[in-house]
Design an enzyme around this catalytic site. Structure first.
Site, PDB file in Angstrom:
ATOM      1  N   CYS A   2      36.805  45.860  47.650  1.00 46.71           N
ATOM      2  CA  CYS A   2      36.307  45.249  46.422  1.00 46.71           C
ATOM      3  C   CYS A   2      34.840  45.593  46.318  1.00 46.71           C
ATOM      4  CB  CYS A   2      36.503  43.733  46.441  1.00 46.71           C
ATOM      5  SG  CYS A   2      35.854  42.914  44.961  1.00 46.71           S
ATOM      6  N   GLU A 104      38.871  47.862  40.027  1.00 43.85           N
ATOM      7  CA  GLU A 104      39.407  48.766  41.039  1.00 43.85           C
ATOM      8  C   GLU A 104      39.742  50.079  40.364  1.00 43.85           C
ATOM      9  OE1 GLU A 104      39.293  50.140  43.945  1.00 43.85           O
ATOM     10  OE2 GLU A 104      39.594  48.116  44.737  1.00 43.85           O
TER      11      GLU A 104
END
Length: 222
Positions: A2, A104
């Site tokens: 992340c 992402e």
């Protein structure tokens, strides 16, 4: 992993969701990057549950050089209790990291397509995080990391990793400094149900950290 996320939910909603009193002065952010100060929620022995601003990129207390934090924005759930960089924080520095959503990247036709992942039916995610205090020559530095785990069914379409997202009923157990049951804590570090999440492709403008505006969240064609 992340590496980027957003937090633009109204502060009163954040305070209500995380059962907080006062919040630090925060502005909406749409492209939060490692190395910057981010909002964390922790359990203080005297004040109870509190919110603070910590640097994203964990600096272990034993580090000689704070630059190590540049490599420690994320901690893997599978190894976090044992890894030297994180094991002390796992024992006594657990936190929650509020997020409105995260980014992402998916490989599409040989290029990286960014996606924005948001709660499907709520205002916020609560990432499982870790905090540390590093005593530097100019005073203490408070830093943090986001714990990641295997992707759930929804995220596997985009990437093989995702942040650990804790359900509200698990917040207290995670934050409790008296909870030293490693097996119980590790059991919380699992992929959240795919139904909790929604995702859509967004502009590659998010790739540039200085771009930080609501338009980054807008859907685009893949």
């Amino acid at each position: 992993m992340c590496g980027r996320y957003s937090l633009h939910t109204h502060p009163e909603v954040i305070a209500l969701y995380f059962k907080l009193g006062l919040l630090p002065d925060i502005a909406p952010r749409y492209n939060i990057t490692p190395g910057t100060n981010i909002l964390i929620v922790r359990q203080d022995p005297e004040r109870g549950r509190v919110a603070d601003l910590y640097r994203w990129g964990l600096i272990p207390g034993w580090a000689k050089d704070p630059a190590i934090g540049n490599k420690l924005a994320n901690a893997r759930a599978e190894t976090v209790p044992e890894k030297p960089s994180f094991r002390t924080a796992f024992k006594r520095g657990r936190c929650l990291i509020p997020a409105s959503g995260f980014y992402e990247w998916k490989t599409v036709a040989g290029r990286k397509q960014p996606y924005y992942v948001r709660p499907a039916a709520a205002d916020l995610f609560a990432f499982a995080g870790l905090t540390e205090r590093w005593n530097g020559p100019e005073g203490p530095v408070h830093s943090c990391a986001i714990i990641t785990t295997d992707a759930n069914e929804r995220m596997r379409e985009i990437h093989n990793r995702m942040p650990v997202i804790l359900a509200p009923e698990d917040h207290t157990a995670w934050l409790d400094p008296g909870n030293q049951a490693t097996a119980r804590l590790k059991a919380l570090l699992k992929p959240c149900p795919a139904a909790m999440m929604a995702a859509h492709p967004v502009s590659p403008r998010v790739n540039t950290p200085r771009n930080d505006e609501p338009a980054l969240l807008e859907p685009v064609a893949e």
